[in-house]
Design a protein around this motif. Structure first.
Motif, mmCIF file in Angstrom:
data_model
loop_
_atom_site.group_PDB
_atom_site.id
_atom_site.type_symbol
_atom_site.label_atom_id
_atom_site.label_comp_id
_atom_site.label_asym_id
_atom_site.label_seq_id
_atom_site.Cartn_x
_atom_site.Cartn_y
_atom_site.Cartn_z
ATOM 1 N N ALA A 1 3.037 -10.464 0.986
ATOM 2 C CA ALA A 1 1.961 -9.548 1.373
ATOM 3 C C ALA A 1 1.385 -8.863 0.138
ATOM 4 O O ALA A 1 0.163 -8.714 0.009
ATOM 5 N N ALA A 2 2.254 -8.471 -0.788
ATOM 6 C CA ALA A 2 1.796 -7.820 -2.014
ATOM 7 C C ALA A 2 0.936 -8.761 -2.847
ATOM 8 O O ALA A 2 -0.073 -8.340 -3.436
ATOM 9 N N LYS A 3 1.296 -10.020 -2.890
ATOM 10 C CA LYS A 3 0.516 -10.993 -3.662
ATOM 11 C C LYS A 3 -0.860 -11.211 -3.041
ATOM 12 O O LYS A 3 -1.861 -11.306 -3.757
ATOM 13 N N ILE A 4 -0.934 -11.298 -1.730
ATOM 14 C CA ILE A 4 -2.226 -11.469 -1.067
ATOM 15 C C ILE A 4 -3.128 -10.276 -1.343
ATOM 16 O O ILE A 4 -4.338 -10.416 -1.551
ATOM 17 N N LEU B 1 10.900 -11.988 5.690
ATOM 18 C CA LEU B 1 10.954 -10.794 4.851
ATOM 19 C C LEU B 1 9.927 -10.882 3.721
ATOM 20 O O LEU B 1 9.294 -9.880 3.364
ATOM 21 N N LYS B 2 9.725 -12.082 3.174
ATOM 22 C CA LYS B 2 8.683 -12.263 2.156
ATOM 23 C C LYS B 2 7.304 -11.904 2.710
ATOM 24 O O LYS B 2 6.470 -11.340 2.012
ATOM 25 N N ALA B 3 7.071 -12.255 3.977
ATOM 26 C CA ALA B 3 5.751 -12.040 4.591
ATOM 27 C C ALA B 3 5.417 -10.571 4.764
ATOM 28 O O ALA B 3 4.246 -10.219 4.956
ATOM 29 N N ILE B 4 6.415 -9.688 4.681
ATOM 30 C CA ILE B 4 6.158 -8.251 4.804
ATOM 31 C C ILE B 4 6.579 -7.508 3.535
ATOM 32 O O ILE B 4 6.676 -6.279 3.537
ATOM 33 N N THR B 5 6.793 -8.284 2.456
ATOM 34 C CA THR B 5 7.095 -7.659 1.165
ATOM 35 C C THR B 5 6.304 -8.364 0.064
ATOM 36 O O THR B 5 5.119 -8.128 -0.086
ATOM 37 N N ILE B 6 6.933 -9.254 -0.670
ATOM 38 C CA ILE B 6 6.323 -9.802 -1.878
ATOM 39 C C ILE B 6 5.102 -10.677 -1.598
ATOM 40 O O ILE B 6 4.110 -10.616 -2.342
ATOM 41 N N GLY C 1 -2.896 -8.349 -3.955
ATOM 42 C CA GLY C 1 -3.061 -8.137 -5.393
ATOM 43 C C GLY C 1 -2.380 -6.891 -5.920
ATOM 44 O O GLY C 1 -2.817 -6.300 -6.907
ATOM 45 N N ILE C 2 -1.270 -6.493 -5.284
ATOM 46 C CA ILE C 2 -0.559 -5.283 -5.699
ATOM 47 C C ILE C 2 0.887 -5.600 -6.082
ATOM 48 O O ILE C 2 1.722 -4.699 -6.181
ATOM 49 N N ASP C 3 1.193 -6.862 -6.320
ATOM 50 C CA ASP C 3 2.562 -7.286 -6.586
ATOM 51 C C ASP C 3 3.084 -6.824 -7.943
ATOM 52 O O ASP C 3 4.290 -6.910 -8.193
ATOM 53 N N ALA C 4 2.217 -6.339 -8.820
ATOM 54 C CA ALA C 4 2.690 -5.785 -10.091
ATOM 55 C C ALA C 4 3.382 -4.445 -9.875
ATOM 56 O O ALA C 4 4.147 -3.989 -10.735
ATOM 57 N N ARG C 5 3.138 -3.819 -8.734
ATOM 58 C CA ARG C 5 3.706 -2.496 -8.459
ATOM 59 C C ARG C 5 4.704 -2.491 -7.315
ATOM 60 O O ARG C 5 5.701 -1.757 -7.364
ATOM 61 N N VAL C 6 4.452 -3.262 -6.264
ATOM 62 C CA VAL C 6 5.292 -3.201 -5.062
ATOM 63 C C VAL C 6 5.585 -4.613 -4.553
ATOM 64 O O VAL C 6 5.062 -5.593 -5.057
ATOM 65 N N GLY C 7 6.431 -4.680 -3.524
ATOM 66 C CA GLY C 7 6.727 -5.960 -2.896
ATOM 67 C C GLY C 7 8.078 -6.528 -3.259
ATOM 68 O O GLY C 7 8.607 -7.388 -2.553
ATOM 69 N N ILE D 1 1.055 -22.651 2.606
ATOM 70 C CA ILE D 1 -0.005 -21.642 2.688
ATOM 71 C C ILE D 1 0.637 -20.257 2.646
ATOM 72 O O ILE D 1 1.568 -19.984 3.403
ATOM 73 N N ARG D 2 0.142 -19.395 1.765
ATOM 74 C CA ARG D 2 0.713 -18.050 1.671
ATOM 75 C C ARG D 2 0.311 -17.227 2.890
ATOM 76 O O ARG D 2 -0.861 -17.166 3.252
ATOM 77 N N ILE D 3 1.290 -16.591 3.497
ATOM 78 C CA ILE D 3 1.034 -15.795 4.696
ATOM 79 C C ILE D 3 1.592 -14.385 4.532
ATOM 80 O O ILE D 3 2.458 -14.125 3.697
ATOM 81 N N ALA D 4 1.073 -13.493 5.334
ATOM 82 C CA ALA D 4 1.620 -12.148 5.477
ATOM 83 C C ALA D 4 1.532 -11.785 6.951
ATOM 84 O O ALA D 4 0.820 -12.431 7.729
ATOM 85 N N MET D 5 2.253 -10.741 7.327
ATOM 86 C CA MET D 5 2.238 -10.287 8.710
ATOM 87 C C MET D 5 1.424 -8.998 8.821
ATOM 88 O O MET D 5 1.207 -8.292 7.841
ATOM 89 N N GLN D 6 0.994 -8.696 10.038
ATOM 90 C CA GLN D 6 0.164 -7.522 10.268
ATOM 91 C C GLN D 6 0.517 -6.849 11.583
ATOM 92 O O GLN D 6 1.111 -7.451 12.481
#
Length: 409
Positions: free
Chosen positions: A359-362, A352-357, A364-370, A316-321
């Motif tokens: 998170a960017a994928k969730i 580190l993925k959860a606060i970079t790439i 929808g901004i991974d084309a620019r950042v992450g 499951i894709r996750i990000a931190m907050q």
């Protein structure tokens, strides 16, 4: 031959580079880490990246050096900029309590880019935030994605409308109003979506009945309504719901709504998500996990420090907050929250993925950042040691190719 061509290309790029970042270790988040690497920046973008043998630094470049270099960090759920440092009425715009459902409230109209908390998280490496209206009302308003620099928010914003904040469970109930129960809360959401569906169907039928004057029919059958416009975008899967839910049965209610109306949702908090791994994975839903150091009471009494690890290992894709707590005058920092999650099974790379790439994928901004890749925004954080080590410092931060912090924090 191919290597020679790449070296020549890197040399040509370097001739116009404005800033060079040297790192003993560069975590690109787009593949293997680079040892003794260089990033060249030109016109706000990453122009070249590679080892010191592959990328030549021109003499006129401003050079920054660090032990560890990462992409700029991304806070996937925050109220920073709306909930200010003073924690007083004049700087607390994250929650409007006059009505349970106000999806039309825009984060950009309340965001203070000069609030000290924005500067504070920027100095620790956070360059992008999904910030906006807080949990606490059934549908409290919108979030937006914004860079943590500048004075004019319109120039820093990446997405004016990112998600609609929804609260299911205790936090969204009104002791002396409506909704007063979980059943009422879900019924109110369902009722709004059915109403919008009916409007869409009526408009489509009117258009079909009068093809010759389609535009005029559409205007006459549905006058502009800013609340209905944003809800229609939700039903069209253009804007996700960010559903704050902690109890397992509240999470199930969110998944049920998403399936019934074919809408996109992202779970926010989800303290008991580890009990529903199969259901969440089957639904294809991402989770912005609660802050690792949240207080375990009320809806979060069954919180697990291993929640992020369990979800990530299940695919499951996750990000931190950083999250939101009404009585805390300072914001949390996702760097620290990810560090704790790393220690509780998530590990360095996935944290580190959860606060970079990721998170960017969730968002929808991974084309620019992450991640650090040629052509992406030059958002970079520099550290004098392991970023997750308490004694390390963020020594410099670059956003859109500009050095926005150069002091050790």
């Amino acid at each position: 031959m191919r290597k020679s061509i790449c070296l020549i290309f890197a040399l040509l790029i370097s001739l116009n580079a404005q800033i060079a970042v040297k790192g003993e270790v560069i975590h690109t988040m787009a593949g293997e880490q680079i040892t003794n690497g260089v990033i060249l920046i030109r016109d706000g973008k990453i122009a070249a990246i590679g080892t010191t043998k592959e990328v030549i630094i021109p003499k006129e470049c401003q050079v920054l050096s660090a032990k560890v270099v990462t992409p700029g960090l991304i806070d996937a759920r925050s109220v920073v900029g709306l909930g200010g440092m003073l924690n007083q009425s004049q700087d607390q715009d994250q929650l409007e309590r006059s009505a349970p459902m106000q999806p039309e409230l825009r984060a950009i109209d309340a965001y203070n880019s000069l609030d000290p908390l924005v500067k504070w998280i920027r100095q620790l490496g956070v360059t992008t935030v999904n910030t906006g209206h807080a949990p606490g009302m059934l549908m409290s308003g919108q979030t937006m994605v914004v860079k943590t620099h500048g004075t004019v928010v319109d120039k820093a914003v990446m997405k004016t409308t990112q998600m609609i904040a929804v609260t299911l469970g205790d936090s969204g109930l009104m002791p002396k109003g409506s909704p007063g129960t979980r059943g009422k809360a879900v019924a109110m959401l369902r009722g709004e979506f059915v109403r919008i569906q009916n409007q869409i169907n009526a408009r489509e039928q009117a258009q079909a009945a009068s093809k010759e004057d389609e535009k005029n029919v559409a205007k006459s059958t549905q006058p502009r309504n800013i609340r209905d416009e944003i809800l229609e975008r939700v039903l069209n899967r253009e804007v996700p719901l960010l559903v704050y839910a902690h109890r397992h049965y509240d999470i199930l209610s969110a998944l049920r709504l998403a399936k019934e109306f074919n809408i996109e949702i992202v779970l926010d908090g989800a303290s008991e998500a580890y009990l529903l791994v199969n259901e969440i994975k089957e639904a294809g839903v991402s989770v912005i996990v609660h802050p690792s150091m949240s207080r375990t009471f009320g809806e979060k009494q069954n919180m697990s420090m291993e929640n992020a690890s369990i979800l990530q290992k299940a695919g499951i894709r996750i990000a931190m907050q950083s999250g939101y707590e009404s009585y805390v005058p300072k914001t949390r920092v996702v760097l620290f929250e990810a560090a704790i999650a790393a220690a509780y099974g998530l590990g360095f790379d996935n944290a580190l993925k959860a606060i970079t790439i990721d998170a960017a994928k969730i968002l929808g901004i991974d084309a620019r950042v992450g991640s650090l890749e040629v052509g992406k925004d030059a958002d970079i954080a520099l550290y004098d040691g392991d970023p997750f080590e308490y004694t390390s410092h963020c020594t410099a931060v670059i956003i859109d190719g500009k050095i926005v912090s150069s002091e050790s924090h």
